[in-house]
Motif scaffolding. Structure first.
Motif, short mmCIF file in Angstrom:
data_model
loop_
_atom_site.label_atom_id
_atom_site.label_comp_id
_atom_site.label_asym_id
_atom_site.label_seq_id
_atom_site.Cartn_x
_atom_site.Cartn_y
_atom_site.Cartn_z
N LEU A 1 2.91 56.25 35.77
CA LEU A 1 3.28 56.38 37.18
C LEU A 1 3.34 55.00 37.82
O LEU A 1 2.39 54.23 37.76
N PHE A 2 4.50 54.70 38.42
CA PHE A 2 4.66 53.40 39.07
C PHE A 2 4.74 53.60 40.58
O PHE A 2 5.57 54.39 41.07
N PHE A 3 3.89 52.94 41.32
CA PHE A 3 3.96 52.96 42.78
C PHE A 3 3.38 51.65 43.30
O PHE A 3 2.69 50.92 42.59
N CYS A 4 3.68 51.37 44.57
CA CYS A 4 3.24 50.12 45.18
C CYS A 4 2.02 50.33 46.07
O CYS A 4 1.78 51.43 46.56
N LEU A 5 1.28 49.27 46.23
CA LEU A 5 0.16 49.26 47.17
C LEU A 5 0.55 48.38 48.35
O LEU A 5 0.89 47.22 48.17
N ASN A 6 0.55 48.96 49.55
CA ASN A 6 0.88 48.22 50.76
C ASN A 6 -0.39 47.67 51.40
O ASN A 6 -1.29 48.44 51.74
N ILE A 7 -0.46 46.36 51.55
CA ILE A 7 -1.64 45.72 52.13
C ILE A 7 -1.23 44.92 53.36
O ILE A 7 -0.30 44.12 53.30
N ASN A 8 -1.91 45.15 54.46
CA ASN A 8 -1.61 44.43 55.71
C ASN A 8 -2.13 43.00 55.62
O ASN A 8 -3.24 42.76 55.16
N VAL A 9 -1.31 42.07 56.07
CA VAL A 9 -1.66 40.65 56.05
C VAL A 9 -1.57 40.11 57.47
O VAL A 9 -0.60 40.34 58.18
N SER A 10 -2.60 39.39 57.88
CA SER A 10 -2.61 38.81 59.22
C SER A 10 -1.83 37.49 59.25
O SER A 10 -1.61 36.86 58.21
N ALA A 11 -1.44 37.10 60.46
CA ALA A 11 -0.74 35.83 60.63
C ALA A 11 -1.62 34.67 60.20
O ALA A 11 -1.13 33.66 59.68
N ILE A 12 -2.92 34.82 60.38
CA ILE A 12 -3.86 33.76 59.99
C ILE A 12 -3.83 33.55 58.48
O ILE A 12 -3.81 32.41 57.99
N GLN A 13 -3.86 34.64 57.72
CA GLN A 13 -3.78 34.52 56.26
C GLN A 13 -2.47 33.88 55.84
O GLN A 13 -2.43 33.02 54.95
N LEU A 14 -1.39 34.33 56.46
CA LEU A 14 -0.06 33.89 56.04
C LEU A 14 0.16 32.40 56.28
O LEU A 14 0.98 31.78 55.60
N LYS A 15 -0.58 31.81 57.19
CA LYS A 15 -0.43 30.39 57.49
C LYS A 15 -1.05 29.50 56.41
O LYS A 15 -0.81 28.29 56.39
#
Length: 589
Positions: free
Chosen positions: A418-432
């Protein structure tokens, strides 16, 4: 129907004669209008003097300016213009040179007039299709651009517009000590009871009624905004003293005393209003709103006036917040440095994301929960903003990321086919963080996971600052096969004209639009616009907050591919999510 205007650039009069003879019926019926130029210089003069041409036919070898030079100049004037080369020099070298300079097609002289007719028809059909797509995209962009600064339900400006305006007001007032402003922060009392007992439709109409009363009570130069839910804010700029703010609060309270008749219901509603004044000399927008919010909660404890002006003595609530911040730090320390004697306080829940057509799971969104040792379960709506303000979101975000990947690895081992994705929220702070993509890759490798199994959810605000840097950062993430999704699309600001520059895979439509799309033609049209915009940009769409079969049918009809919400499942702990997966694979068990 206007005639299609075609500019023919050729120094041979024979081609002009043949075209006028071949297309005399179309010219007579006002389908085609041909304009002739003897060379490139003459063609550019006609383009500057006359209206826009739909397409251009040009020879290559002409006096004064040849066709290849003309193609170069046309590309600088209008990249979308379609030019067909008609030349006796149809060798590969000339063909490649013309195509490299933007030629749409190439015909060899002596020209076959039937072939010319087909080519003109094909080129014009391509041009008209592009114009239609651009018009549809422009319409969708204008709609979503409106939503970026306005609240679709009440037609007030939204939080984003209010915050930007307040930021400018603070900057202006910082150099003018005799100039004052005030912010009123308003929350409807017991609105949740109305919403839960009478339904969202009645609740929405009540919010619209309140919004109208706020506009009627305010002066035209006041900024009245809906912050979200049942919260509103009003900005009074260039006032004489605090009495203007308190008088407005009193007018609002008087206006709200009148019951609202909606269908068969007579609804009584009150509001609590907090006021922050610029006499405190604020420097940050967040501080103004914070203090107005603190004063608003103080107003809730007052039975008569129901409004309060912030003063520094209102620190008890701030102290409580600081206590929660301290507890958050301790909880994170305990989470990162596991101690058997203390239970871990954070844990992940997983909400299924399904294909709307098949009902099969295509992924899970990871949602963090906090079980406080004294207070019990604390809503993410309460602790996530604190984590973001204190930069603790970085530590919390990476813990959520690692725990989610650990769970995904367990599922991968239990359900290898079974193939599926995991959606994880990322904050602007992490992305910087400059090493963000590298850290993602290291965590994925530590759990033997492919990047294609992960989708990062970003808010629109993550894409606002330092656009080239953000594009480069997102491109690095895409390079490790991780997918990208814009969360809560339509509720924040995004540079829509440049949305196509971001390597995004998915748009998530905010639940606030989904909940009202079946009862409001306006919200249905908004969802339709967002889906159309996404598909124009080759993105897939996830609808959040699906709760009814009617919403599901409408979304399928609009072509929305995926969805999540209570209709399918609430967020589940890891054990329940695993069981949900088993049932999804074997629905009879």
């Amino acid at each position: 129907m206007n005639a299609s205007r075609i500019l023919v650039v050729d120094d041979e009069s024979l081609l002009e004669y043949l075209i006028l003879q071949k297309f005399r019926r179309q010219i007579r019926n006002n389908r085609y209008q041909f304009v002739f130029a003897s060379n490139g210089v003459n063609a550019l003069e006609k383009i500057q003097q006359e209206d826009t041409f739909d397409m251009i036919l040009t020879d290559l070898r002409m006096p004064e300016m040849d066709g290849l030079t003309l193609l170069e100049k046309l590309r600088k004037i209008d990249k979308n213009i379609k030019t067909v080369v008609v030349s006796a020099y149809g060798d590969m070298q000339n063909l490649r040179a013309a195509m490299n300079r933007g030629a749409f097609d190439f015909l060899v002289k002596p020209v076959d007039l039937q072939d010319l007719e087909k080519t003109i028809k094909k080129t014009l059909e391509h041009i008209n299709t592009n114009k239609l797509q651009q018009a549809q995209l422009q319409k969708a962009q204008e709609k979503v651009q409106y939503l970026a600064f306005n609240d679709a339900l009440t037609d007030l400006v939204n939080r984003n517009f209010f915050m930007q305006t307040l930021k400018k007001t603070i900057a202006t007032n910082s150099t003018k000590t005799d100039r004052l402003y005030a912010v009123l922060f308003l929350d409807l009392d017991r609105f949740k009871i109305v919403n839960d007992s009478l339904g969202h439709t009645i609740g929405d109409r009540l919010l619209q009624n309140v919004a109208n009363k706020l506009k009627e009570c305010s002066h035209s130069n006041n900024i009245v905004a809906r912050f979200g839910g049942d919260e509103f804010a009003i900005l009074l700029d260039n006032i004489q003293d605090s009495s203007e703010a308190t008088h407005l609060a009193q007018r609002i309270q008087t206006a709200l005393e009148q019951p609202v008749q909606i269908e068969n219901y007579k609804i009584y509603i009150t509001a609590s209003i907090g006021i922050s004044l610029s006499s405190i000399r604020y420097e940050k927008v967040e501080d103004v709103i914070r203090d107005a919010d603190v004063a608003m909660y103080r107003a809730k404890d007052q039975e008569k006036s129901r409004y309060a002006i912030f003063d520094p003595s209102m620190q008890a609530m701030v102290a409580e917040r600081l206590q929660l911040e301290g507890d958050l730090r301790k909880a994170l320390d305990n989470q990162e440095f596991y101690d058997r004697n203390r239970p871990q306080e954070f844990y992940n829940h997983y909400q299924p994301i399904v294909s709307l057509k098949t009902g099969k799971i295509v992924g899970f969104e990871v949602l963090v929960r906090w079980n406080h040792p004294q207070q019990g379960t604390i809503s993410p709506l309460k602790f996530i903003p604190i984590a973001e303000e204190t930069q603790l979101i970085d530590r919390l975000g990476w813990w959520i990321f690692q725990e989610g990947c650990a769970q995904l690895k367990r599922w991968k081992e239990e359900f290898p086919h079974l193939f599926f994705c995991l959606n994880i929220n990322v904050s602007a702070i992490q992305l910087k963080q400059v090493d963000f993509s590298q850290k993602c890759q290291e965590i994925l490798q530590s759990f033997s996971l492919e990047g294609s199994r992960l989708k990062l959810e970003l808010t629109e605000s993550c894409l606002l600052e330092d656009l080239p840097k953000q594009i480069a950062q997102l491109s690095e993430i895409k390079a490790i096969q991780v997918q990208l999704c814009i969360d809560d699309f339509g509720t924040g600001y995004s540079s829509l004209s440049r949305l196509h520059e971001f390597p995004i895979d998915t748009l998530k439509i905010d639940r606030s639009f989904i909940h009202r799309m079946t009862s409001s033609t306006g919200h249905y049209a908004t969802v339709e616009m967002i889906v159309a915009l996404a598909h124009t940009l080759n993105l897939n769409v996830v609808a959040e907050g699906i709760e009814t079969g009617e919403e599901l049918e409408s979304l399928i009809k609009l072509g929305c591919e995926f969805g999540q919400g209570y209709l399918f499942s609430r967020p589940l702990d890891s054990q329940a999510a695993t069981e949900f997966l088993r049932k999804n694979l074997n629905p009879k068990t």
